[in-house]
Design a protein around this motif. Sequence first.
Motif, PDB file in Angstrom:
ATOM      1  N   PRO A   1     -17.433   2.023   9.252  1.00 32.45           N
ATOM      2  CA  PRO A   1     -17.393   1.331   7.959  1.00 32.45           C
ATOM      3  C   PRO A   1     -16.008   1.394   7.333  1.00 32.45           C
ATOM      4  O   PRO A   1     -15.199   2.262   7.694  1.00 32.45           O
ATOM      5  CB  PRO A   1     -18.403   2.092   7.099  1.00 32.45           C
ATOM      6  CG  PRO A   1     -18.741   3.329   7.818  1.00 32.45           C
ATOM      7  CD  PRO A   1     -18.169   3.285   9.195  1.00 32.45           C
ATOM      8  N   GLN A   2     -15.759   0.485   6.407  1.00 31.63           N
ATOM      9  CA  GLN A   2     -14.464   0.492   5.716  1.00 31.63           C
ATOM     10  C   GLN A   2     -14.312   1.792   4.923  1.00 31.63           C
ATOM     11  O   GLN A   2     -13.246   2.378   4.867  1.00 31.63           O
ATOM     12  CB  GLN A   2     -14.383  -0.728   4.797  1.00 31.63           C
ATOM     13  CG  GLN A   2     -13.001  -0.975   4.253  1.00 31.63           C
ATOM     14  CD  GLN A   2     -12.871  -2.357   3.605  1.00 31.63           C
ATOM     15  OE1 GLN A   2     -13.800  -3.153   3.588  1.00 31.63           O
ATOM     16  NE2 GLN A   2     -11.716  -2.626   3.070  1.00 31.63           N
ATOM     17  N   ILE A   3     -15.411   2.205   4.291  1.00 31.83           N
ATOM     18  CA  ILE A   3     -15.420   3.492   3.587  1.00 31.83           C
ATOM     19  C   ILE A   3     -16.617   4.275   4.109  1.00 31.83           C
ATOM     20  O   ILE A   3     -17.753   3.857   3.909  1.00 31.83           O
ATOM     21  CB  ILE A   3     -15.568   3.299   2.066  1.00 31.83           C
ATOM     22  CG1 ILE A   3     -14.471   2.367   1.542  1.00 31.83           C
ATOM     23  CG2 ILE A   3     -15.529   4.638   1.341  1.00 31.83           C
ATOM     24  CD1 ILE A   3     -14.774   1.775   0.179  1.00 31.83           C
TER      25      ILE A   3
ATOM     26  N   MET B   1     -15.923  -2.525  13.798  1.00 32.06           N
ATOM     27  CA  MET B   1     -15.002  -1.661  13.044  1.00 32.06           C
ATOM     28  C   MET B   1     -14.404  -2.430  11.883  1.00 32.06           C
ATOM     29  O   MET B   1     -13.845  -3.511  12.067  1.00 32.06           O
ATOM     30  CB  MET B   1     -13.876  -1.187  13.963  1.00 32.06           C
ATOM     31  CG  MET B   1     -14.326  -0.111  14.916  1.00 32.06           C
ATOM     32  SD  MET B   1     -13.067   0.186  16.145  1.00 32.06           S
ATOM     33  CE  MET B   1     -13.300  -1.259  17.117  1.00 32.06           C
ATOM     34  N   ASP B   2     -14.523  -1.837  10.700  1.00 30.44           N
ATOM     35  CA  ASP B   2     -14.016  -2.485   9.495  1.00 30.44           C
ATOM     36  C   ASP B   2     -12.710  -1.794   9.095  1.00 30.44           C
ATOM     37  O   ASP B   2     -12.732  -0.695   8.551  1.00 30.44           O
ATOM     38  CB  ASP B   2     -15.074  -2.363   8.379  1.00 30.44           C
ATOM     39  CG  ASP B   2     -14.905  -3.435   7.329  1.00 30.44           C
ATOM     40  OD1 ASP B   2     -13.875  -4.120   7.337  1.00 30.44           O
ATOM     41  OD2 ASP B   2     -15.829  -3.578   6.488  1.00 30.44           O
ATOM     42  N   GLU B   3     -11.613  -2.425   9.396  1.00 32.99           N
ATOM     43  CA  GLU B   3     -10.273  -1.880   9.126  1.00 32.99           C
ATOM     44  C   GLU B   3     -10.089  -0.495   9.746  1.00 32.99           C
ATOM     45  O   GLU B   3      -9.894   0.508   9.053  1.00 32.99           O
ATOM     46  CB  GLU B   3      -9.994  -1.880   7.622  1.00 32.99           C
ATOM     47  CG  GLU B   3     -10.212  -3.283   7.061  1.00 32.99           C
ATOM     48  CD  GLU B   3      -9.432  -3.599   5.800  1.00 32.99           C
ATOM     49  OE1 GLU B   3      -8.582  -2.804   5.416  1.00 32.99           O
ATOM     50  OE2 GLU B   3      -9.683  -4.666   5.235  1.00 32.99           O
ATOM     51  N   PRO B   4     -10.139  -0.446  11.074  1.00 33.21           N
ATOM     52  CA  PRO B   4     -10.140   0.855  11.758  1.00 33.21           C
ATOM     53  C   PRO B   4      -8.822   1.614  11.725  1.00 33.21           C
ATOM     54  O   PRO B   4      -8.813   2.814  11.974  1.00 33.21           O
ATOM     55  CB  PRO B   4     -10.466   0.480  13.221  1.00 33.21           C
ATOM     56  CG  PRO B   4     -10.034  -0.941  13.371  1.00 33.21           C
ATOM     57  CD  PRO B   4     -10.230  -1.581  12.026  1.00 33.21           C
TER      58      PRO B   4
ATOM     59  N   PRO C   1      -8.464  -4.969  -6.048  1.00 34.99           N
ATOM     60  CA  PRO C   1      -9.240  -3.807  -5.651  1.00 34.99           C
ATOM     61  C   PRO C   1     -10.675  -4.209  -5.305  1.00 34.99           C
ATOM     62  O   PRO C   1     -11.172  -5.205  -5.798  1.00 34.99           O
ATOM     63  CB  PRO C   1      -9.214  -2.919  -6.903  1.00 34.99           C
ATOM     64  CG  PRO C   1      -8.895  -3.828  -8.026  1.00 34.99           C
ATOM     65  CD  PRO C   1      -8.141  -4.978  -7.472  1.00 34.99           C
ATOM     66  N   GLU C   2     -11.257  -3.453  -4.411  1.00 32.10           N
ATOM     67  CA  GLU C   2     -12.636  -3.735  -4.056  1.00 32.10           C
ATOM     68  C   GLU C   2     -13.483  -2.720  -4.804  1.00 32.10           C
ATOM     69  O   GLU C   2     -13.533  -1.553  -4.449  1.00 32.10           O
ATOM     70  CB  GLU C   2     -12.809  -3.652  -2.548  1.00 32.10           C
ATOM     71  CG  GLU C   2     -12.034  -4.792  -1.891  1.00 32.10           C
ATOM     72  CD  GLU C   2     -12.022  -4.736  -0.381  1.00 32.10           C
ATOM     73  OE1 GLU C   2     -12.598  -3.804   0.186  1.00 32.10           O
ATOM     74  OE2 GLU C   2     -11.423  -5.629   0.207  1.00 32.10           O
ATOM     75  N   PRO C   3     -14.116  -3.140  -5.898  1.00 37.49           N
ATOM     76  CA  PRO C   3     -14.639  -2.186  -6.857  1.00 37.49           C
ATOM     77  C   PRO C   3     -16.011  -1.598  -6.501  1.00 37.49           C
ATOM     78  O   PRO C   3     -16.562  -0.861  -7.277  1.00 37.49           O
ATOM     79  CB  PRO C   3     -14.762  -3.042  -8.123  1.00 37.49           C
ATOM     80  CG  PRO C   3     -14.987  -4.424  -7.613  1.00 37.49           C
ATOM     81  CD  PRO C   3     -14.341  -4.521  -6.277  1.00 37.49           C
TER      82      PRO C   3
ATOM     83  N   LYS D   1     -15.176 -10.633   4.861  1.00 38.91           N
ATOM     84  CA  LYS D   1     -15.180 -10.034   6.203  1.00 38.91           C
ATOM     85  C   LYS D   1     -16.212  -8.909   6.294  1.00 38.91           C
ATOM     86  O   LYS D   1     -17.056  -8.884   7.180  1.00 38.91           O
ATOM     87  CB  LYS D   1     -13.776  -9.465   6.550  1.00 38.91           C
ATOM     88  CG  LYS D   1     -12.668 -10.496   6.487  1.00 38.91           C
ATOM     89  CD  LYS D   1     -11.319  -9.915   6.821  1.00 38.91           C
ATOM     90  CE  LYS D   1     -10.814  -8.878   5.833  1.00 38.91           C
ATOM     91  NZ  LYS D   1     -10.563  -9.380   4.455  1.00 38.91           N
ATOM     92  N   THR D   2     -16.114  -7.966   5.336  1.00 37.52           N
ATOM     93  CA  THR D   2     -17.046  -6.835   5.342  1.00 37.52           C
ATOM     94  C   THR D   2     -18.480  -7.326   5.177  1.00 37.52           C
ATOM     95  O   THR D   2     -19.408  -6.813   5.812  1.00 37.52           O
ATOM     96  CB  THR D   2     -16.667  -5.841   4.217  1.00 37.52           C
ATOM     97  OG1 THR D   2     -15.370  -5.323   4.505  1.00 37.52           O
ATOM     98  CG2 THR D   2     -17.648  -4.688   4.114  1.00 37.52           C
ATOM     99  N   THR D   3     -18.656  -8.339   4.345  1.00 33.35           N
ATOM    100  CA  THR D   3     -20.007  -8.878   4.112  1.00 33.35           C
ATOM    101  C   THR D   3     -20.611  -9.394   5.425  1.00 33.35           C
ATOM    102  O   THR D   3     -21.778  -9.112   5.729  1.00 33.35           O
ATOM    103  CB  THR D   3     -19.955 -10.003   3.050  1.00 33.35           C
ATOM    104  OG1 THR D   3     -19.372  -9.461   1.863  1.00 33.35           O
ATOM    105  CG2 THR D   3     -21.332 -10.558   2.758  1.00 33.35           C
TER     106      THR D   3
END
Length: 250
Positions: A79-81, A150-153, A242-244, A40-42
């Motif tokens: 962004p997600q982060i 929005m990535d996981e808002p 985890p998303e490393p 998704k983020t990609t």
Amino acid sequence: MIRIEDLYKSYGKNHVLKGVDLEIPEGQITAVLGPNGSGKTTILKILLGLVKPNRGSVDWNGKIEFGDFKYREKIGYLPQIARFPENLRVRELFSMIANIRQQPCDLQGLINDFKLTPFLEDRLAHLSGGTRQKVNTILTFMFDNDLFIMDEPTVGLDPVAMIKLKDVIRDRCSRGKTVLFTTHIMSLVDELADQIIFLLDGKIHFQGTLSELRALHGENRIEHAIAQILETNGAEINSGKPEPYMEKCS
Ligand SMILES: Nc1ncnc2c1ncn2[C@@H]1O[C@H](COP(=O)(O)OP(=O)(O)O)[C@@H](O)[C@H]1O
Ligand SMILES: [Mg+2]
């Protein structure tokens, strides 16, 4: 219409996207769903020109070439982060972004909506996760953009801020803007999304409306429809993997 065609992306031997075709209608709210690590983020980062695909194209009022930055002026991105210098005060961050972007912005309305006035003089390092997310939400919506990604808002937002976020999304959509978000919160999808895209195993498993998804799986509750897709396909939503990696330009 934003049109994505034949998108492929691999990180080494990890084939993340394996031929993704997508149409994102303008003036609507689209939710991108899928288990952790499904890409998704990609996809969002490829749309933003932060990740270069191995193959495929993105078309939004003309083909977007990688390295083309002008079109980003019309996008608000959460962004997600999100990482900013930790010693900045909230007020300084807002003015820094306003100065960089050089577009008319509505800061005060959003600061009131998200009740951020008491935190304006605080340094980012001292903010709670939820307050940081409110800051990031304001940064996303402060300019009058055409597209909001929005990535996981909702991560860390309290119920009052969640309601405000939904109001802001609906408001932008009612003004003809396009909203695209990823989430694991099915109630958000239920309440907001005009269209759902479900990613699985590097491909689009489903694209359509909420009622089409429900009808397809004979399930009224969206969680159950999604769970059914995942069970049938041997995947697990929120697998906890985890998303490393860090948020970065790659
Ligand atoms: N910069 C990167 N370098 C190496 N692998 C990455 C990078 N970004 C993402 N990945 C990998 O690509 C896959 C898809 O990641 P991502 O798009 O973040 O998934 P999602 O947002 O659906 O959870 C994951 O396996 C992840 O580890
Ligand atoms: Mg993600």
